[in-house]
Scaffold this active site. Structure first.
Site, mmCIF file in Angstrom:
data_model
loop_
_atom_site.group_PDB
_atom_site.id
_atom_site.type_symbol
_atom_site.label_atom_id
_atom_site.label_comp_id
_atom_site.label_asym_id
_atom_site.label_seq_id
_atom_site.Cartn_x
_atom_site.Cartn_y
_atom_site.Cartn_z
ATOM 1 N N TRP A 197 0.759 -1.202 -0.056
ATOM 2 C CA TRP A 197 0.059 -0.046 0.128
ATOM 3 C C TRP A 197 0.965 1.339 0.012
ATOM 4 O O TRP A 197 0.542 2.362 -0.329
ATOM 5 C CB TRP A 197 -0.949 0.112 1.266
ATOM 6 C CG TRP A 197 -0.290 0.501 2.560
ATOM 7 C CD1 TRP A 197 0.749 -0.242 3.033
ATOM 8 C CD2 TRP A 197 -0.647 1.217 3.510
ATOM 9 N NE1 TRP A 197 1.152 0.448 4.089
ATOM 10 C CE2 TRP A 197 0.319 1.127 4.608
ATOM 11 C CE3 TRP A 197 -1.845 2.082 3.926
ATOM 12 C CZ2 TRP A 197 -0.034 2.040 5.902
ATOM 13 C CZ3 TRP A 197 -1.867 2.717 4.970
ATOM 14 C CH2 TRP A 197 -1.021 2.682 5.607
ATOM 15 N N ASP A 198 2.077 1.204 0.339
ATOM 16 C CA ASP A 198 3.169 2.210 0.270
ATOM 17 C C ASP A 198 2.995 2.965 -0.962
ATOM 18 O O ASP A 198 3.091 4.350 -1.032
ATOM 19 C CB ASP A 198 4.518 1.570 0.255
ATOM 20 C CG ASP A 198 4.870 0.576 1.652
ATOM 21 O OD1 ASP A 198 3.809 0.141 1.835
ATOM 22 O OD2 ASP A 198 6.109 0.619 1.886
ATOM 23 N N GLU A 208 -0.180 -2.534 12.551
ATOM 24 C CA GLU A 208 0.195 -4.106 12.338
ATOM 25 C C GLU A 208 0.293 -4.943 13.835
ATOM 26 O O GLU A 208 0.716 -5.956 13.810
ATOM 27 C CB GLU A 208 0.991 -4.312 11.422
ATOM 28 C CG GLU A 208 0.943 -3.930 10.062
ATOM 29 C CD GLU A 208 2.034 -3.792 9.161
ATOM 30 O OE1 GLU A 208 3.101 -4.016 9.549
ATOM 31 O OE2 GLU A 208 1.649 -3.899 7.575
ATOM 32 N N LYS A 211 1.907 0.344 16.516
ATOM 33 C CA LYS A 211 3.113 0.361 15.349
ATOM 34 C C LYS A 211 3.083 1.625 14.776
ATOM 35 O O LYS A 211 3.965 2.172 14.594
ATOM 36 C CB LYS A 211 3.216 -0.850 14.600
ATOM 37 C CG LYS A 211 4.200 -1.201 13.485
ATOM 38 C CD LYS A 211 4.145 -2.003 12.777
ATOM 39 C CE LYS A 211 5.313 -2.152 11.878
ATOM 40 N NZ LYS A 211 5.152 -3.194 10.736
ATOM 41 N N GLN A 212 1.946 1.924 14.053
ATOM 42 C CA GLN A 212 1.970 3.146 12.997
ATOM 43 C C GLN A 212 0.729 3.627 13.166
ATOM 44 O O GLN A 212 -0.448 2.903 13.564
ATOM 45 C CB GLN A 212 2.618 2.702 11.815
ATOM 46 C CG GLN A 212 1.908 1.694 11.102
ATOM 47 C CD GLN A 212 2.516 1.149 9.790
ATOM 48 O OE1 GLN A 212 3.600 0.673 9.984
ATOM 49 N NE2 GLN A 212 2.134 1.296 8.634
HETATM 50 O O1 IFM Z 1 3.591 -1.337 4.038
HETATM 51 C C1 IFM Z 1 4.554 -1.350 5.212
HETATM 52 C C2 IFM Z 1 3.925 -1.505 6.563
HETATM 53 O O2 IFM Z 1 2.852 -0.593 6.539
HETATM 54 C C3 IFM Z 1 4.699 -1.625 7.564
HETATM 55 N N1 IFM Z 1 5.799 -2.392 7.436
HETATM 56 C C4 IFM Z 1 6.556 -2.152 6.015
HETATM 57 C C5 IFM Z 1 5.676 -2.116 4.928
HETATM 58 C C6 IFM Z 1 6.474 -1.983 3.627
HETATM 59 O O3 IFM Z 1 6.929 -0.713 3.601
#
Ligand code: IFM
Length: 801
Positions: free
Chosen positions: A383-384, A519, A631-632
């Site tokens: 999704w990046d 995540e 995590k984010q």
């Molecule tokens: O897509 C990301 C995810 O949101 C967090 N871990 C790394 C992935 C790839 O950059």
């Protein structure tokens, strides 16, 4: 060496004395000094190699899964492959002492320049200089120029150069006791290696040709190299052995100057036809004047031995043509923190890497999480792209954005198969996608110790793709894209959602067993981000359906025929969109998922040297499930993506609540908190997050830049500049700027493209200045600090802040 006229465009590595070459940072430098052109990337490894080197060239879309559990972006043949010998002694950092070493990457034209002074055991000093680039003007072409200058001797110089196809991908490091540290010379040797190519043809005569084929995917890769020398060598011998072709030239005088041009063609290039060797030959022939005799059959001798080697455009010609394209690219996305060279360089460095990893001419490829600069995440697409990188391309390089979105259409069959595999219809995009769109996400960590659930549960990626499509069309007005490709993707992914939801006992629809962008929490129900974005996706798709039905029935009929769409499906999308359950909200704070508020509240109490949170004691990536730790960003990310839909109070309440609980364990994370932090007034934190994000690779502040660029973070950093400091939002379809600047900054400048016209933006502490470009007479209504402003093409507008 590059003339240091504007150091905000230059990224440097400098070393003197016994530590002249910093071996411990060699792999980091290889990543940051990657050269590329969107089609391929070549890590900034020293041409001659050394122990501990992690070199690689990667071609977008060239993957292979031979005897590996997870498909790899293939480490393809090395086109640099060059070594120099002085009286039989090889010049490299393992054999000689490095007296001086300097490299400069010029971000303006993507040329990497190197100068290394070696001293051998007998005190002979020889300077080795190289320049390299991957042409932006002709993405098939790479070029290397080498100069060897003895400083205190007249020893015999031998140059060996060629194409090396004996390449391997890193597979997995065996499990060693915790805390095991490897010497930098041997660390990669511990890894199992994956072989992905076999040789299918080679020849070594006037030119050097090597053809390899990927073992499982069957992609043919042709590499043709031609060299010319400023002064003819006294002897030349072409050599070939399995998977490697080289030429060895002996030189009678010094300095020695060589130019090497390499054409790279593959069987998967769009519109490729004809035998690969012929295509490579004509690619080289098109490099006007380059040592023509070297590859036209007249023999190396006439080009290499008669001194006519640099008659034509040669290396300089390749660079000049490439630079002309670079100028256009930079013109479209110029940006600056006025008066701050460090941040300006870091911003441009991120954009440079975005520009060298995206190919507007190939709609079958996309950007992997480490771009084309390393093997991390095996080149897989996440999704990046849509959420972190696409905004940059949409608003500065829309052709590239279009190609990136067309990849999603190109891989629609893979997405359909993914959906079938999980018992749903329509199309479900892979959490990790490669050449086909099939799900490539591993289920376990490489040591098998921990289970990832992202493959099964991080389904929001399908809504993220839809989000990217709608944002692209909004910014460009490219309805042709929507009609030709977008509608099919949106309809198919809508079909997935209506199958994926479950009826809620309380009425309406739920999305169960999912994982949001955060995540740390798996198997959760009704993740606020996923539910809301799926709802937005369905709602927008219903509106699109209605518009096509009313205004473009032929388009709707064509898509409906292609995918067997029935009219009642539209009603089902609407019903699910209207019925998806909303999140619980307490004092404006949106619960991240059902039951989140009941999880353990573990305070974050320690921060690292970059002011980033540390895991609370006893916690790590795989055991935060029972806590409220993130995590984010998840809810905060949602607030950012749908700016029209959340009030200022709601954004503030959510930022304040989740900021305390977010560990930022992904490089994607700080950018979002920087942007929303600025919006809600937490500017101190916002600036810290900006610094963290903008320097993530230059300062290697995640400690793993050696494995490749954090390319989504580069996209996120651009968004901090434009959407954070520039305060850009698209509100009700209009550009809206509410800037904020740190007190010690003079100002910022950036350029955008909106509905086909350039918009130049300049912000200082007193004013916002806007200039609309394009044909005379054009106008655009925008908001500045909430006030309506009409821009007229060619007429700068200065608005007090
Ligand atoms: O897509 C990301 C995810 O949101 C967090 N871990 C790394 C992935 C790839 O950059």
């Amino acid at each position: 060496m590059t003339d240091v006229t504007d150091s905000a465009w230059l990224v440097e590595e400098t070393g003197f004395g016994p530590e002249g070459f910093d071996r411990a940072r060699a792999n980091y430098h290889e990543t940051i000094f990657t050269v590329g052109n969107g089609r391929l990337g070549t890590r900034g490894s020293l041409e001659e190699g050394h122990l501990g080197q992690l070199s690689g060239t990667f071609l977008g879309g060239v993957y292979d899964g031979h005897e590996v559990p997870v498909i790899d972006l293939v480490n393809v043949p090395d086109w640099l492959d060059t070594a120099v010998y002085v009286d039989g002694v090889r010049l490299d950092v393992d054999t000689c002492t490095v007296v001086e070493h300097r490299r400069v990457l010029d971000l303006r034209d993507g040329v990497l320049t190197r100068s290394t002074l070696f001293e051998d055991a007998d005190g002979r000093r020889t300077r080795l200089e190289t320049e390299r680039c991957a042409s932006m003007a002709d993405r098939r072409i790479c070029a290397l120029r080498l100069t060897v200058t003895p400083e205190n001797h007249d020893g015999q110089i031998v140059v060996e150069t060629g194409i090396d196809g004996d390449r391997r991908n890193l597979e997995a490091l065996p499990v060693y006791p915790a805390g095991t540290v490897f010497d930098v010379r041997t660390r990669w040797e511990k890894w199992a290696l994956a072989k992905h190519m076999e040789q299918t043809a080679r020849s070594a005569a006037d030119t050097l040709y090597l053809q390899m084929r990927t073992l499982d995917t069957g992609v043919e890769l042709g590499f043709l190299a031609s060299t010319t020398f400023a002064t003819p060598p006294v002897h030349r011998a072409a050599q070939q052995r399995s998977e490697r072709v080289t030429e060895r030239t002996v030189h009678g005088g010094a300095p020695v100057r060589m130019e090497k041009l390499v054409a790279i063609c593959t069987s998967r290039d769009p519109d490729a036809s004809g035998p690969l060797p012929d295509r490579c030959r004509s690619a080289l022939a098109e490099q006007e004047g380059f040592g023509s005799a070297g590859f036209d059959g007249a023999g190396f001798g006439s080009a290499g031995f008669d001194g006519a080697g640099f008659d034509g455009a040669g290396f300089d010609g390749v660079v000049a043509a490439s630079r002309a394209v670079w100028e256009q690219l930079w013109d479209a996305c110029a940006c600056e923190v006025v008066g701050d060279e460090r941040f300006t360089r870091a911003l441009r460095f991120g954009l440079y890497h975005l520009l060298i990893t995206a190919n507007p001419d190939d709609p079958t490829v996309n950007i992997g999480a480490k771009s084309l600069s390393g093997e991390g995440y095996r080149g897989h697409v996440f999704w990046d792209t849509e959420i972190f990188m696409l905004p940059f391309f949409i608003l500065t390089q829309p052709d590239t954005a279009r190609a990136l979105l067309r990849y999603r259409h190109h891989t629609l069959d893979g997405a359909r198969a993914n959906s079938r595999e999980y018992g749903t219809g329509g199309a479900r995009y892979a959490w990790e996608s490669a050449d086909t769109g099939r799900e490539e996400c591993p289920q376990f960590t490489p040591d098998g110790a921990n289970r990832f659930w992202t493959r099964e549960e991080e389904v929001h990626v399908s809504a993220d793709v839809a989000y990217g499509i709608f944002r692209y069309v909004e910014a460009t007005g490219d309805t042709a894209f929507l009609h030709d490709y977008g509608a099919e993707v949106l309809f198919e992914t809508s079909r997935f959602w209506v199958d994926r939801v479950a009826a809620s006992p309380a009425g309406g629809y739920e999305l169960r067993q999912v994982m949001g962008p955060d995540e740390f929490h798996s198997h959760i129900d009704n993740n606020a981000f996923t539910n809301r974005l799926a709802q937005w996706h369905l709602t927008r798709t219903v509106a699109l359906y209605d518009e096509l039905r009313d205004r473009h029935p032929d388009v709707l009929a064509a898509v409906a025929t292609t995918i067997g769409l029935k009219p009642d499906e539209r009603d089902r999308w609407q019903a699910v969109a209207e019925g998806i359950v909303g999140p619980r909200t307490v004092a404006g704070v949106i619960e991240q998922f059902t039951g989140y508020f009941d999880r353990d509240d573990i305070p974050i109490t320690e921060w690292d040297d970059n002011d980033m949170p540390r895991y609370p004691k006893g916690y790590h990536h795989f055991n935060c499930e029972t806590t409220k730790l993130l995590k984010q960003p998840d809810v905060v990310m949602l607030n950012y993506l749908l700016p029209d839909e959340f009030s200022a109070e709601v954004k503030k309440a959510n930022f304040e609540y989740y900021e305390k609980r977010t560990l930022h364990k992904s490089s994607l994370s700080p950018s979002i908190h920087a942007i929303i932090g600025m919006e809600v007034g937490d500017t101190t934190r916002a600036v810290q997050y900006f610094e963290r994000s903008v320097l993530v690779d230059l300062a290697d502040n995640q400690g793993n830049t050696a494995e490749g660029m954090h390319i989504a973070s580069a996209g996120g950093t651009w968004q901090i500049l434009v959407n954070g400091f520039g305060g850009l939002r698209v509100l009700g379809g209009r550009l809206s700027f509410t800037p904020w600047l740190p007190g010690d900054w003079q100002g910022i400048r950036f350029r955008l493209r909106w509905r086909g016209r350039p918009v130049h933006v300049s912000v200082d502490h007193g004013h916002v200045e806007l200039l609309l470009g394009g044909d005379a007479g054009g106008t655009e209504g925008v908001l500045v600090g909430g006030r309506e402003v009409t821009l007229t093409a060619g007429e700068p507008v200065r608005v007090a802040r």
